[in-house]
Scaffold this active site. Structure first.
Site, PDB file in Angstrom:
ATOM      1  N   ARG A 168      39.680  65.344  15.099  1.00  7.08           N
ATOM      2  CA  ARG A 168      38.787  66.596  15.190  1.00  7.08           C
ATOM      3  C   ARG A 168      38.615  67.412  16.933  1.00  7.08           C
ATOM      4  O   ARG A 168      38.110  68.417  16.369  1.00  7.08           O
ATOM      5  CB  ARG A 168      38.015  66.871  14.353  1.00  7.08           C
ATOM      6  CG  ARG A 168      36.633  67.592  14.019  1.00  7.08           C
ATOM      7  CD  ARG A 168      35.864  66.977  13.029  1.00  7.08           C
ATOM      8  NE  ARG A 168      34.123  65.834  13.143  1.00  7.08           N
ATOM      9  CZ  ARG A 168      33.457  66.039  13.584  1.00  7.08           C
ATOM     10  NH1 ARG A 168      33.105  67.052  14.583  1.00  7.08           N
ATOM     11  NH2 ARG A 168      32.809  64.481  13.892  1.00  7.08           N
ATOM     12  N   TYR A 202      41.116  95.303  12.558  1.00  9.48           N
ATOM     13  CA  TYR A 202      41.806  93.883  11.285  1.00  9.48           C
ATOM     14  C   TYR A 202      40.114  94.186  10.272  1.00  9.48           C
ATOM     15  O   TYR A 202      39.249  93.486  10.425  1.00  9.48           O
ATOM     16  CB  TYR A 202      42.126  92.804  12.166  1.00  9.48           C
ATOM     17  CG  TYR A 202      42.080  91.753  11.045  1.00  9.48           C
ATOM     18  CD1 TYR A 202      42.828  91.896   9.357  1.00  9.48           C
ATOM     19  CD2 TYR A 202      41.247  90.356  11.001  1.00  9.48           C
ATOM     20  CE1 TYR A 202      43.113  90.559   8.634  1.00  9.48           C
ATOM     21  CE2 TYR A 202      41.220  89.269  10.013  1.00  9.48           C
ATOM     22  CZ  TYR A 202      42.087  89.614   8.317  1.00  9.48           C
ATOM     23  OH  TYR A 202      41.785  88.492   8.270  1.00  9.48           O
TER      24      TYR A 202
END
Length: 362
Positions: A34, A86
């Site tokens: 992680r 975007y």
């Protein structure tokens, strides 16, 4: 540097956990995937070097990277961004503003100096721009905007997804942070989702962004990082081929009776071509848009008639795609209703041009 094994292709380290020795000390530098892995580390080092940054962080998607970065803005911070950009990033910023997390000001960046004029000394925290606005491909003057942002004490972040470091290194022109949706040109094969942030300097904000990624588990997986490394090895040649094809299409469709406007930064007729010519040095990329005569209905019809161009979202792959952008963005989109966005791949240019002529009809 040659791998100790002599392997030309780097290995994948898929392990999620990492061992300790008899003194309970970590054998290497990793504890749990992680927080990163050897494969992710290698990809981040390559990306930082390509963009000339002090460090890079890979995320499981472009939006995960944007979310982690914007979470570092102080509550109520003034953020300046283009109104045409975007739509995923714009929607995220608008949601933060609606929740009271930021004070957002969207600006018509087609107006010269509009972005600089919206920056307020002592108030603006972040200026978020794109190297070329998606999907009109207006090229922004990064050095001028960087000067205005820094004079006001603000950071400049540049989404350089459509201008990878083979043609533009935004950090060299004054950006503090450069962002890429690595799913696009950096990978180039439409087979992974990833985002990357690269910083000009290692500071407390960068530490905070990394900590957010660690807490939320937004890191890229080892296999995806390996695919990204594979894609990067052909970035220069892919981008050059797409640029050549897009330029040929722009020339071929200029003056077509079914097309009112061709929007391509590499065309001398594009209003911001001089900025692109000054800042970009490895081609003008494979992104261009057409304003189709007849409005939204005819544009949608045209975008569904192609045989080589695949009607699909995303961009930067080796295959050519086409989309009616306003339909993808949905209600409230600021994109012209007749705009069709092309992501030009590396197929033969004459076949792509013929495909578009068939779709446009007479």
């Amino acid at each position: 540097m040659i791998d100790p094994t002599g392997a030309v292709v780097p290995p994948i380290h898929p392990s999620t956990t990492f061992a300790r020795n008899e003194a309970y000390e970590l054998v290497g530098t990793h504890v749990y995937s992680r927080y990163g892995s050897p494969t992710v580390d290698l990809a981040e080092r390559v990306l930082a070097e390509l963009d000339g940054g002090a460090g890079s962080l890979l995320f499981a998607s472009g939006m995960a990277a944007i979310a982690a970065f914007t979470s570092s803005i102080d509550p109520g911070g003034h953020v300046v961004a283009p109104s045409v950009m975007y739509h995923g990033a714009r929607n995220h910023l608008e949601r933060l503003a609606a929740d009271g997390r930021i004070d957002l000001e969207l600006v018509d960046a087609d107006q010269p100096g509009a972005l600089q004029g919206a920056i307020v000394a002592g108030r603006t925290a972040l200026v978020w721009i794109e190297s070329a606005l998606n999907p009109t491909w207006t090229v922004l003057d990064i050095p001028a905007i960087a000067r205005a942002a820094h004079a006001a004490g603000a950071l400049l972040a540049v989404d350089a997804t459509v201008t990878p470091p083979c043609t533009l290194r935004a950090l060299d022109h004054g950006a503090d942070i450069v962002f890429h949706s690595a799913s696009k040109y950096l990978n180039g094969h439409s087979d992974l989702t990833a985002g990357v942030l690269t910083t000009a300097s290692h500071d407390t904000r960068w530490d905070e962004v990394r900590a957010t990624r660690d807490r939320t588990g937004g890191v890229l997986g080892a296999f995806e990082a390996w695919l990204l490394l594979r894609g990067l090895r052909t970035l220069w040649i892919r981008y050059a081929a797409a640029s050549a094809n897009a330029a040929a299409i722009a020339d071929a469709l200029a003056g077509h009776p079914a097309v009112t406007t061709v929007l391509y930064p590499g065309s001398r007729t594009h209003p911001t071509h001089p900025i692109a010519a000054d800042l970009w040095n490895g081609g003008y990329g494979g992104m261009l848009s057409l304003i189709v005569a007849g409005g939204a209905e005819r544009a949608r019809t045209m975008a569904s008639r192609t045989e080589i161009f695949c009607p699909a979202t995303s961009l930067g792959g080796v295959e050519s795609t086409i989309e009616h952008r306003a339909s993808v963005e949905g209600p409230g989109s600021p994109v012209p209703p007749g705009l069709v966005r092309l992501s030009v791949g590396i197929e033969p240019a004459d076949e792509l041009i013929a495909d578009l002529h068939r779709a446009l009809g007479t």
